[in-house]
Design an enzyme around this catalytic site. Structure first.
Site, mmCIF file in Angstrom:
data_model
loop_
_atom_site.group_PDB
_atom_site.id
_atom_site.type_symbol
_atom_site.label_atom_id
_atom_site.label_comp_id
_atom_site.label_asym_id
_atom_site.label_seq_id
_atom_site.Cartn_x
_atom_site.Cartn_y
_atom_site.Cartn_z
ATOM 1 C CB SER A 72 37.550 100.004 27.116
ATOM 2 O OG SER A 72 37.706 98.569 26.513
HETATM 3 N N1 SAH Z 1 35.208 99.186 21.945
HETATM 4 C C1 SAH Z 1 33.691 98.760 22.427
HETATM 5 C C2 SAH Z 1 33.624 97.747 23.301
HETATM 6 C C3 SAH Z 1 34.044 96.373 22.935
HETATM 7 S S1 SAH Z 1 33.731 94.872 23.985
HETATM 8 C C4 SAH Z 1 32.909 99.799 22.897
HETATM 9 O O1 SAH Z 1 33.441 101.053 22.531
HETATM 10 O O2 SAH Z 1 32.050 99.943 23.374
HETATM 11 C C5 SAH Z 1 34.349 94.008 22.742
HETATM 12 C C6 SAH Z 1 33.372 93.862 21.694
HETATM 13 O O3 SAH Z 1 33.731 92.889 20.558
HETATM 14 C C7 SAH Z 1 31.951 93.370 21.931
HETATM 15 O O4 SAH Z 1 31.002 94.083 21.376
HETATM 16 C C8 SAH Z 1 32.155 91.847 21.237
HETATM 17 O O5 SAH Z 1 30.726 91.456 20.870
HETATM 18 C C9 SAH Z 1 33.002 92.158 20.154
HETATM 19 N N2 SAH Z 1 33.406 90.889 19.371
HETATM 20 C C10 SAH Z 1 34.329 89.830 20.246
HETATM 21 N N3 SAH Z 1 34.665 89.110 19.159
HETATM 22 C C11 SAH Z 1 34.499 89.390 18.119
HETATM 23 C C12 SAH Z 1 34.573 89.027 16.710
HETATM 24 N N4 SAH Z 1 35.088 88.092 16.250
HETATM 25 N N5 SAH Z 1 34.027 89.763 15.591
HETATM 26 C C13 SAH Z 1 33.654 91.236 15.905
HETATM 27 N N6 SAH Z 1 33.259 91.514 17.064
HETATM 28 C C14 SAH Z 1 33.762 90.763 18.271
#
Ligand code: SAH
Length: 224
Positions: A72
């Site tokens: 993000s």
């Molecule tokens: N905050 C992160 C960006 C996140 S993008 C950063 O600083 O880089 C959203 C993330 O959530 C992705 O890596 C995706 O794989 C993860 N995600 C989506 N659904 C999920 C779930 N049910 N459990 C764990 N992770 C999940």
């Protein structure tokens, strides 16, 4: 393709200055929580993205981290953390769902007494683990390869829970894992998404619908 971890000093003299400019910009855009600004000012965001994107790490943009996922933009990270802190002295025991690159994990780690972070995509978790191991101040961070939508029951309850992917509704298991006065922040919605803040109070749960946002979806199961 999986992003290559970078050397901590790889970008040279420009990044502390670039980070300072990012913090000034966040302030101008209304982020007023000094603890959030200090934590973001201390974490070198460029080492959490692919080397080819490192020069853009301090811009106000979301960046691809592979596997159709994105880190993000700084303003969104800052805003979510400010909402999550809700004026409290510390985030306390924190759960993060969707650690992705590990950037927000590193910032959260500086604001939490304990941090549990779940990620469903194994190679992203492995890379985040390797980058985060560079920070001795983040030894209290526990990373787990798991579907975080059900929370992390054996370490619950949590004072703070933050979700980095959008759910169609507030997952009841996350709500249930909040401690008394605990705060949960997450994007909710499909086409239209908003940040929600849920608080557990003596009278039950309070719910606030806040900023419109755009997040990748919260997905079920894990990926090898
Ligand atoms: N905050 C992160 C960006 C996140 S993008 C950063 O600083 O880089 C959203 C993330 O959530 C992705 O890596 C995706 O794989 C993860 N995600 C989506 N659904 C999920 C779930 N049910 N459990 C764990 N992770 C999940």
């Amino acid at each position: 393709m999986i992003a290559k971890p970078q050397n901590l000093t790889g970008i040279g003299m420009t990044s502390p200055r670039a980070r300072g400019r990012m913090i000034s910009r966040l302030r101008q855009h209304g982020i007023a929580d000094e603890a959030v600004l200090a934590a973001m000012g201390a974490v070198p965001r460029h080492i959490f993205v692919d080397e080819a994107l490192a020069h853009r790490a301090y811009e106000e943009s979301a960046l691809p981290i592979g596997f159709h996922q994105t880190l993000s933009r700084p303003g969104t990270v800052a805003r979510m953390l400010e909402i999550l802190r809700a004026g409290r002295a510390s985030l306390g025991r924190t759960l993060e769902i969707g650690s992705g690159s590990g950037y927000q994990t590193a910032v959260l780690g500086r604001l939490s007494s304990e941090l549990y972070a779940a990620e469903r995509i194994a190679p992203l978790l492995a890379r985040a683990r390797s980058v985060l191991s560079n920070f001795p101040e983040l030894r209290h961070v526990r990373l787990r390869h798991a579907d975080g939508a059900a929370g992390w029951a054996d370490s619950a309850p949590f004072d703070s829970i933050i979700v980095a992917a959008a759910a169609p509704f507030v997952p009841p298991s996350l709500r249930a894992q909040l401690s008394h006065e605990g705060v949960l922040v997450l994007p909710v919605g499909e086409e239209e998404q908003y940040l929600y803040r849920i608080r557990k109070t003596a009278r039950g749960f309070s719910e606030e619908k806040l900023d419109p946002v755009r997040f990748v979806p919260l997905l079920a199961g894990i990926e090898k």
